[in-house]
Motif scaffolding. Sequence first.
Motif, PDB file in Angstrom:
ATOM      1  N   UNK A 207      69.919 -85.230 -18.334  1.00 55.14           N
ATOM      2  CA  UNK A 207      70.351 -85.409 -16.959  1.00 55.14           C
ATOM      3  C   UNK A 207      71.460 -84.403 -16.682  1.00 55.14           C
ATOM      4  N   UNK A 208      71.332 -83.665 -15.579  1.00 53.30           N
ATOM      5  CA  UNK A 208      72.350 -82.684 -15.206  1.00 53.30           C
ATOM      6  C   UNK A 208      72.732 -82.892 -13.756  1.00 53.30           C
ATOM      7  N   UNK A 209      73.998 -82.702 -13.482  1.00 54.61           N
ATOM      8  CA  UNK A 209      74.449 -82.828 -12.111  1.00 54.61           C
ATOM      9  C   UNK A 209      75.950 -83.005 -12.054  1.00 54.61           C
ATOM     10  N   UNK A 210      76.403 -83.364 -10.865  1.00 52.46           N
ATOM     11  CA  UNK A 210      77.830 -83.554 -10.654  1.00 52.46           C
ATOM     12  C   UNK A 210      78.005 -84.694  -9.661  1.00 52.46           C
ATOM     13  N   UNK A 211      78.852 -85.631 -10.001  1.00 50.06           N
ATOM     14  CA  UNK A 211      79.141 -86.727  -9.083  1.00 50.06           C
ATOM     15  C   UNK A 211      80.577 -87.174  -9.263  1.00 50.06           C
TER      16      UNK A 211
ATOM     17  N   UNK B 190      75.620 -95.357 -15.129  1.00 44.28           N
ATOM     18  CA  UNK B 190      74.460 -96.101 -14.628  1.00 44.28           C
ATOM     19  C   UNK B 190      73.205 -95.237 -14.664  1.00 44.28           C
ATOM     20  N   UNK B 191      73.349 -93.953 -14.365  1.00 44.08           N
ATOM     21  CA  UNK B 191      72.202 -93.035 -14.407  1.00 44.08           C
ATOM     22  C   UNK B 191      71.670 -92.937 -15.828  1.00 44.08           C
ATOM     23  N   UNK B 192      72.561 -92.845 -16.805  1.00 42.07           N
ATOM     24  CA  UNK B 192      72.142 -92.756 -18.211  1.00 42.07           C
ATOM     25  C   UNK B 192      71.428 -94.033 -18.641  1.00 42.07           C
TER      26      UNK B 192
ATOM     27  N   UNK C  88      62.791 -91.415 -25.490  1.00 42.39           N
ATOM     28  CA  UNK C  88      63.298 -91.511 -26.867  1.00 42.39           C
ATOM     29  C   UNK C  88      64.814 -91.437 -26.928  1.00 42.39           C
ATOM     30  N   UNK C  89      65.391 -90.598 -26.063  1.00 40.96           N
ATOM     31  CA  UNK C  89      66.837 -90.376 -26.084  1.00 40.96           C
ATOM     32  C   UNK C  89      67.248 -89.787 -24.743  1.00 40.96           C
ATOM     33  N   UNK C  90      68.480 -90.054 -24.325  1.00 38.37           N
ATOM     34  CA  UNK C  90      68.994 -89.497 -23.073  1.00 38.37           C
ATOM     35  C   UNK C  90      70.283 -88.749 -23.359  1.00 38.37           C
ATOM     36  N   UNK C  91      70.324 -87.507 -22.938  1.00 37.61           N
ATOM     37  CA  UNK C  91      71.533 -86.695 -23.026  1.00 37.61           C
ATOM     38  C   UNK C  91      72.073 -86.547 -21.610  1.00 37.61           C
ATOM     39  N   UNK C  92      73.312 -86.928 -21.400  1.00 39.45           N
ATOM     40  CA  UNK C  92      73.908 -86.829 -20.071  1.00 39.45           C
ATOM     41  C   UNK C  92      74.815 -85.614 -19.998  1.00 39.45           C
ATOM     42  N   UNK C  93      74.428 -84.685 -19.148  1.00 36.35           N
ATOM     43  CA  UNK C  93      75.240 -83.493 -18.888  1.00 36.35           C
ATOM     44  C   UNK C  93      75.706 -83.558 -17.430  1.00 36.35           C
ATOM     45  N   UNK C  94      76.036 -84.771 -17.000  1.00 32.37           N
ATOM     46  CA  UNK C  94      76.522 -84.992 -15.640  1.00 32.37           C
ATOM     47  C   UNK C  94      78.036 -84.940 -15.691  1.00 32.37           C
ATOM     48  N   UNK C  95      78.619 -84.039 -14.946  1.00 35.52           N
ATOM     49  CA  UNK C  95      80.064 -83.960 -14.910  1.00 35.52           C
ATOM     50  C   UNK C  95      80.588 -84.823 -13.772  1.00 35.52           C
TER      51      UNK C  95
END
Length: 83
Positions: free
Chosen positions: A44-48, A56-58, A68-75
Amino acid sequence: MPANTVIPIGDDALSTAVRMRLELELGLTYDVVKVTVLNGEVTLRGRMACPSKREAAKVTAESVRGVRRVLSDISTAYYMAGS
């Protein structure tokens, strides 16, 4: 058949399923959170501005069957009034 019993097959189907859940459950559109999937691993990528919405998004992405897995690259962006 309830939607949560369907298992998306393939990265494209999984990406679509995650994007749909993010939009339906959290109101996060693709222009806010970008979703990419490779071998069942979601990024997941983005900015909030809201850290709790980021978490919550993760959690929402993790709840999609087949992920299988979630990597959060949301800043998270903090904005100061008057700056």
